[in-house]
Design a protein around this motif. Structure first.
Motif, PDB file in Angstrom:
ATOM      1  N   MET A  50       0.821  -0.926  -0.030  1.00 16.02           N
ATOM      2  CA  MET A  50       0.008   0.070  -0.003  1.00 16.02           C
ATOM      3  C   MET A  50       1.029   1.460  -0.046  1.00 16.02           C
ATOM      4  O   MET A  50       0.297   2.403  -0.256  1.00 16.02           O
ATOM      5  N   MET A  51       2.158   1.215   0.155  1.00 17.73           N
ATOM      6  CA  MET A  51       2.962   2.383   0.224  1.00 17.73           C
ATOM      7  C   MET A  51       3.030   3.059  -1.161  1.00 17.73           C
ATOM      8  O   MET A  51       2.843   4.243  -1.200  1.00 17.73           O
ATOM      9  N   LEU A  52       3.362   2.626  -2.209  1.00 18.06           N
ATOM     10  CA  LEU A  52       3.339   3.022  -3.384  1.00 18.06           C
ATOM     11  C   LEU A  52       2.085   3.667  -3.970  1.00 18.06           C
ATOM     12  O   LEU A  52       2.228   4.913  -4.270  1.00 18.06           O
ATOM     13  N   PRO A  53       1.008   3.021  -4.014  1.00 19.15           N
ATOM     14  CA  PRO A  53      -0.372   3.512  -3.982  1.00 19.15           C
ATOM     15  C   PRO A  53      -0.690   4.948  -3.372  1.00 19.15           C
ATOM     16  O   PRO A  53      -1.191   5.764  -3.993  1.00 19.15           O
ATOM     17  N   LEU A  70       5.045  25.292   3.169  1.00 19.47           N
ATOM     18  CA  LEU A  70       5.782  25.278   4.464  1.00 19.47           C
ATOM     19  C   LEU A  70       5.597  23.769   4.992  1.00 19.47           C
ATOM     20  O   LEU A  70       6.495  23.333   5.643  1.00 19.47           O
ATOM     21  N   GLU A  71       4.457  23.406   5.147  1.00 23.29           N
ATOM     22  CA  GLU A  71       4.219  21.958   5.512  1.00 23.29           C
ATOM     23  C   GLU A  71       3.072  21.440   5.166  1.00 23.29           C
ATOM     24  O   GLU A  71       2.073  22.064   4.749  1.00 23.29           O
ATOM     25  N   SER A  72       3.391  19.958   4.865  1.00 23.36           N
ATOM     26  CA  SER A  72       2.079  19.122   4.322  1.00 23.36           C
ATOM     27  C   SER A  72       1.991  18.165   5.464  1.00 23.36           C
ATOM     28  O   SER A  72       2.559  17.711   6.066  1.00 23.36           O
ATOM     29  N   GLU A  73       0.582  18.096   5.521  1.00 22.29           N
ATOM     30  CA  GLU A  73       0.272  16.685   6.572  1.00 22.29           C
ATOM     31  C   GLU A  73      -0.759  16.006   5.812  1.00 22.29           C
ATOM     32  O   GLU A  73      -1.705  16.429   5.174  1.00 22.29           O
ATOM     33  N   VAL A  74      -0.484  14.622   5.776  1.00 24.52           N
ATOM     34  CA  VAL A  74      -1.317  13.887   5.076  1.00 24.52           C
ATOM     35  C   VAL A  74      -2.050  12.773   6.268  1.00 24.52           C
ATOM     36  O   VAL A  74      -1.272  12.212   6.853  1.00 24.52           O
ATOM     37  N   LEU A  98       8.991  11.356   2.596  1.00 25.66           N
ATOM     38  CA  LEU A  98      10.353  11.279   1.856  1.00 25.66           C
ATOM     39  C   LEU A  98      10.017  11.707   0.656  1.00 25.66           C
ATOM     40  O   LEU A  98      10.694  12.652  -0.017  1.00 25.66           O
ATOM     41  N   ALA A  99       8.753  10.986  -0.139  1.00 19.14           N
ATOM     42  CA  ALA A  99       8.316  11.686  -1.364  1.00 19.14           C
ATOM     43  C   ALA A  99       8.100  13.101  -1.313  1.00 19.14           C
ATOM     44  O   ALA A  99       8.192  13.638  -2.434  1.00 19.14           O
ATOM     45  N   GLY A 133      11.434  18.206  -2.925  1.00 19.13           N
ATOM     46  CA  GLY A 133      11.231  19.502  -2.625  1.00 19.13           C
ATOM     47  C   GLY A 133       9.896  19.828  -2.932  1.00 19.13           C
ATOM     48  O   GLY A 133       9.671  21.212  -3.105  1.00 19.13           O
ATOM     49  N   VAL A 134       9.124  19.029  -2.683  1.00 21.01           N
ATOM     50  CA  VAL A 134       7.642  19.402  -2.735  1.00 21.01           C
ATOM     51  C   VAL A 134       6.972  20.063  -1.634  1.00 21.01           C
ATOM     52  O   VAL A 134       6.322  21.252  -1.715  1.00 21.01           O
ATOM     53  N   ALA A 135       7.735  19.726  -0.442  1.00 17.06           N
ATOM     54  CA  ALA A 135       7.348  20.666   0.777  1.00 17.06           C
ATOM     55  C   ALA A 135       8.374  20.631   1.604  1.00 17.06           C
ATOM     56  O   ALA A 135       9.289  19.750   1.937  1.00 17.06           O
ATOM     57  N   MET A 136       8.548  21.690   2.455  1.00 16.02           N
ATOM     58  CA  MET A 136       9.583  21.908   3.209  1.00 16.02           C
ATOM     59  C   MET A 136       9.587  21.143   4.502  1.00 16.02           C
ATOM     60  O   MET A 136      10.467  20.328   5.135  1.00 16.02           O
ATOM     61  N   GLN A 137       8.296  20.762   4.975  1.00 13.87           N
ATOM     62  CA  GLN A 137       8.225  19.625   6.138  1.00 13.87           C
ATOM     63  C   GLN A 137       6.905  18.877   5.779  1.00 13.87           C
ATOM     64  O   GLN A 137       5.943  19.320   5.209  1.00 13.87           O
ATOM     65  N   ALA A 138       6.894  17.774   6.211  1.00 11.12           N
ATOM     66  CA  ALA A 138       5.901  16.753   5.586  1.00 11.12           C
ATOM     67  C   ALA A 138       5.615  15.878   7.063  1.00 11.12           C
ATOM     68  O   ALA A 138       6.516  15.305   7.757  1.00 11.12           O
ATOM     69  N   LYS A 139       4.402  15.504   7.555  1.00  5.72           N
ATOM     70  CA  LYS A 139       3.914  14.660   8.379  1.00  5.72           C
ATOM     71  C   LYS A 139       2.656  13.902   7.909  1.00  5.72           C
ATOM     72  O   LYS A 139       2.070  14.259   7.102  1.00  5.72           O
ATOM     73  N   THR A 140       2.929  12.610   8.115  1.00  7.26           N
ATOM     74  CA  THR A 140       1.817  11.538   7.830  1.00  7.26           C
ATOM     75  C   THR A 140       1.358  10.929   8.923  1.00  7.26           C
ATOM     76  O   THR A 140       1.978  10.488   9.970  1.00  7.26           O
ATOM     77  N   MET A 141       0.044  10.658   9.190  1.00  7.81           N
ATOM     78  CA  MET A 141      -0.588   9.905  10.158  1.00  7.81           C
ATOM     79  C   MET A 141      -1.502   8.712   9.516  1.00  7.81           C
ATOM     80  O   MET A 141      -1.789   9.043   8.134  1.00  7.81           O
ATOM     81  N   VAL A 142      -1.827   7.788  10.155  1.00 15.25           N
ATOM     82  CA  VAL A 142      -2.800   6.848   9.750  1.00 15.25           C
ATOM     83  C   VAL A 142      -3.892   6.554  10.681  1.00 15.25           C
ATOM     84  O   VAL A 142      -3.833   6.667  11.632  1.00 15.25           O
TER      85      VAL A 142
END
Length: 136
Positions: A3-6, A25-29, A55-56, A61-70
């Motif tokens: 499921m990572m790639l999709p 500045l920041e993305s949160e998914v 990491l993607a 260089g898409v976002a300066m910071q990123a965090k992901t939650m499930v």
């Protein structure tokens, strides 16, 4: 790990399109995943799942910071939802962002019709929020 790639394929093109026009500045998914889809192998690689999306976004260089939650959704569904919050730097035009997202959704649907923009984006201060659905 299937499921990572999709997940990255569903999220990165939309965010990348916006980053071509605005500094993110920041993305949160927030990944809303059906609980039944999260088997033992997937759960064992959860950290890798989360870091692969981050990491993607930051590595390209898409976002300066990123965090992901499930969020493991107990509902009986096969639809994966990705709720995306982007904090932008400076002024932006909501209508332009809505158009960019809509155009990206149309382009993606030619190759992967199960990925779609679920709702029109919402705007609060410097934050843009939108939802992507990916049927499996």
């Amino acid at each position: 790990m299937p499921m990572m790639l999709p997940a990255a394929q569903a999220v990165v093109p939309f965010i990348s399109t916006i980053s071509n026009h605005y500094l993110i500045l920041e993305s949160e998914v927030i990944c809303d995943i059906p609980g039944k889809a999260a088997d033992a192998e997937w759960r064992a690689s959860l950290d890798e799942f989360l870091s692969s999306i981050e990491l993607a976004l930051t590595g390209a260089g898409v976002a300066m910071q990123a965090k992901t939650m499930v969020f493991l959704n107990p509902e009986e569904t096969v639809v994966h939802r990705y709720i995306v919050h982007l904090q932008l730097d400076g002024a932006f035009e909501p209508s332009k962002i809505a158009e960019l997202l809509s155009n990206t959704a149309a382009e993606i649907s030619l190759h992967t019709p199960e990925h779609r923009l679920k709702y029109s984006p919402c705007f609060t201060d410097q934050v843009v929020t939108f939802v992507i659905e990916a049927g499996v």
